[in-house]
Design an enzyme around this catalytic site. Structure first.
Site, PDB file in Angstrom:
ATOM      1  N   ASN A   1      -6.473  -2.011  -1.372  1.00  0.00           N
ATOM      2  CA  ASN A   1      -6.197  -1.424  -2.687  1.00  0.00           C
ATOM      3  C   ASN A   1      -4.851  -0.713  -2.589  1.00  0.00           C
ATOM      4  O   ASN A   1      -4.758   0.362  -1.994  1.00  0.00           O
ATOM      5  CB  ASN A   1      -7.313  -0.435  -3.052  1.00  0.00           C
TER       6      ASN A   1
ATOM      7  N   LYS B   1      -3.159   0.593  -4.944  1.00  0.00           N
ATOM      8  CA  LYS B   1      -2.967   1.675  -5.927  1.00  0.00           C
ATOM      9  C   LYS B   1      -1.592   1.499  -6.593  1.00  0.00           C
ATOM     10  O   LYS B   1      -1.167   0.375  -6.807  1.00  0.00           O
ATOM     11  CB  LYS B   1      -3.161   3.039  -5.256  1.00  0.00           C
TER      12      LYS B   1
ATOM     13  N   HIS C   1     -12.981   2.930  -9.469  1.00  0.00           N
ATOM     14  CA  HIS C   1     -12.400   3.719  -8.375  1.00  0.00           C
ATOM     15  C   HIS C   1     -12.438   5.198  -8.751  1.00  0.00           C
ATOM     16  O   HIS C   1     -12.253   5.549  -9.915  1.00  0.00           O
ATOM     17  CB  HIS C   1     -10.966   3.261  -8.097  1.00  0.00           C
TER      18      HIS C   1
ATOM     19  N   GLU D   1     -10.346   7.418  -8.493  1.00  0.00           N
ATOM     20  CA  GLU D   1      -9.130   7.887  -9.184  1.00  0.00           C
ATOM     21  C   GLU D   1      -9.192   7.543 -10.675  1.00  0.00           C
ATOM     22  O   GLU D   1      -8.691   8.294 -11.511  1.00  0.00           O
ATOM     23  CB  GLU D   1      -7.893   7.275  -8.500  1.00  0.00           C
TER      24      GLU D   1
ATOM     25  N   GLU E   1     -17.012   4.938  -1.446  1.00  0.00           N
ATOM     26  CA  GLU E   1     -15.815   5.685  -1.078  1.00  0.00           C
ATOM     27  C   GLU E   1     -16.052   7.173  -1.305  1.00  0.00           C
ATOM     28  O   GLU E   1     -15.890   7.670  -2.434  1.00  0.00           O
ATOM     29  CB  GLU E   1     -14.626   5.235  -1.935  1.00  0.00           C
TER      30      GLU E   1
ATOM     31  N   GLY F   1      -7.576   9.143   1.384  1.00  0.00           N
ATOM     32  CA  GLY F   1      -6.204   9.610   1.570  1.00  0.00           C
ATOM     33  C   GLY F   1      -6.095  10.914   2.338  1.00  0.00           C
ATOM     34  O   GLY F   1      -5.044  11.543   2.369  1.00  0.00           O
TER      35      GLY F   1
ATOM     36  N   SER G   1      -9.823   6.427   4.269  1.00  0.00           N
ATOM     37  CA  SER G   1      -9.095   6.616   5.534  1.00  0.00           C
ATOM     38  C   SER G   1      -9.471   5.591   6.610  1.00  0.00           C
ATOM     39  O   SER G   1      -9.561   5.925   7.796  1.00  0.00           O
ATOM     40  CB  SER G   1      -9.266   8.046   6.047  1.00  0.00           C
TER      41      SER G   1
END
Ligand code: 13P
Length: 248
Positions: A9, A11, A95, A97, A164, A170, A210
């Site tokens: 991904n 992003k 996701h 985000e 996730e 991240g 990660s």
């Protein structure tokens, strides 16, 4: 037997030219990998450039988002038929985000999942708890709700779930293998409640947060971890290829 799936991904990273440069390096590195479904999810503007390189290879193409209508007056949105025409066979939906920054609700994500499946896109459906939810003991409730609401009236075929944990995205803070397996086991139980054990057993559950070449081997040894959804470490061909070629 579930075939592992390892997805990148990207992003909001990489122009079309950068996408081309990555894939020209990456595709030869993984060309002999037959036992993993390899997927890359570039930004929308890179999809055609990516498809020109990955079509007829063992690398599949995903979009990072989709809209839930067929077409019309939805300025700035991308329709399912545009994604399939651009060469996508997968789409990432839900996701964290998108949920967090763009306020996508369970109901919206359910609509997106339904239309994606109608267009035969495989859906990488993302779920996961925040640190606060985990620490206050609400993790299992959150995962249950995200599965039940997001996959409501959706058949099992073509669904891939990505777990996730938000606190691991991240941050360099990967879930331990015990934490990953515990969550994945629970997710499979919820999927079994929804679809029955036989179908739940077929659904791939990816871990994201990660993931690197250094921790992929241990994660892939967990009984219910069937692959990975990789952010930062997927931006370099060298490191993403090492993740794809994990130690079987
Ligand atoms: P990182 O691998 O950068 O933690 O991102 C994970 C992720 O969000 C993939 O969708």
């Amino acid at each position: 037997m579930r075939k592992p799936c390892i997805a990148a991904n990207w992003k909001m990273n990489k122009t079309a030219a950068e996408t081309g440069a990555f894939l020209n390096e990456f595709v030869p590195l993984v060309k002999n990998v037959k036992d993993v479904d390899i997927v890359v999810a570039p930004p929308f503007t890179s999809l055609y450039a990516a498809a020109a390189i990955v079509s007829n290879t063992n690398v599949g193409l995903a979009a990072q988002n989709i809209f839930y209508e067929e077409k019309g007056a939805y300025t700035g949105e991308i329709a399912p038929s545009m994604l399939t025409a651009a060469g996508c066979s997968y789409v990432i939906i839900g996701h964290s985000e998108r949920r967090q920054y763009f306020k996508e609700s369970d109901e919206t994500l359910n609509k997106k999942t339904k239309i994606a499946r109608k267009h035969n896109l495989q859906v990488i459906f993302c779920i996961g708890e925040s640190l606060e939810e985990r620490e206050s003991g609400r993790m299992f409730d959150v995962l249950k709700r995200e599965i039940e609401e997001g996959l409501k009236e959706v058949e099992a075929a073509g669904i891939i779930v990505a777990y996730e944990p938000i606190w691991a995205i991240g941050t360099g803070k990967t879930a331990t293998t015990e934490q990953a397996q515990e969550a994945h086991r629970y997710i499979r139980e919820r999927l079994a409640a929804l679809y029955g054990p036989a179908q739940a057993d077929e659904i791939r559950i990816l871990y994201g947060g990660s993931v690197t070449p250094d921790n992929i081997d241990a994660l892939m040894k967990c009984a219910d971890v069937d692959g990975a959804l990789v952010g930062g470490a997927s931006l370099k061909a060298d490191s993403f290829s090492k993740i794809v070629i994990f130690n079987r």
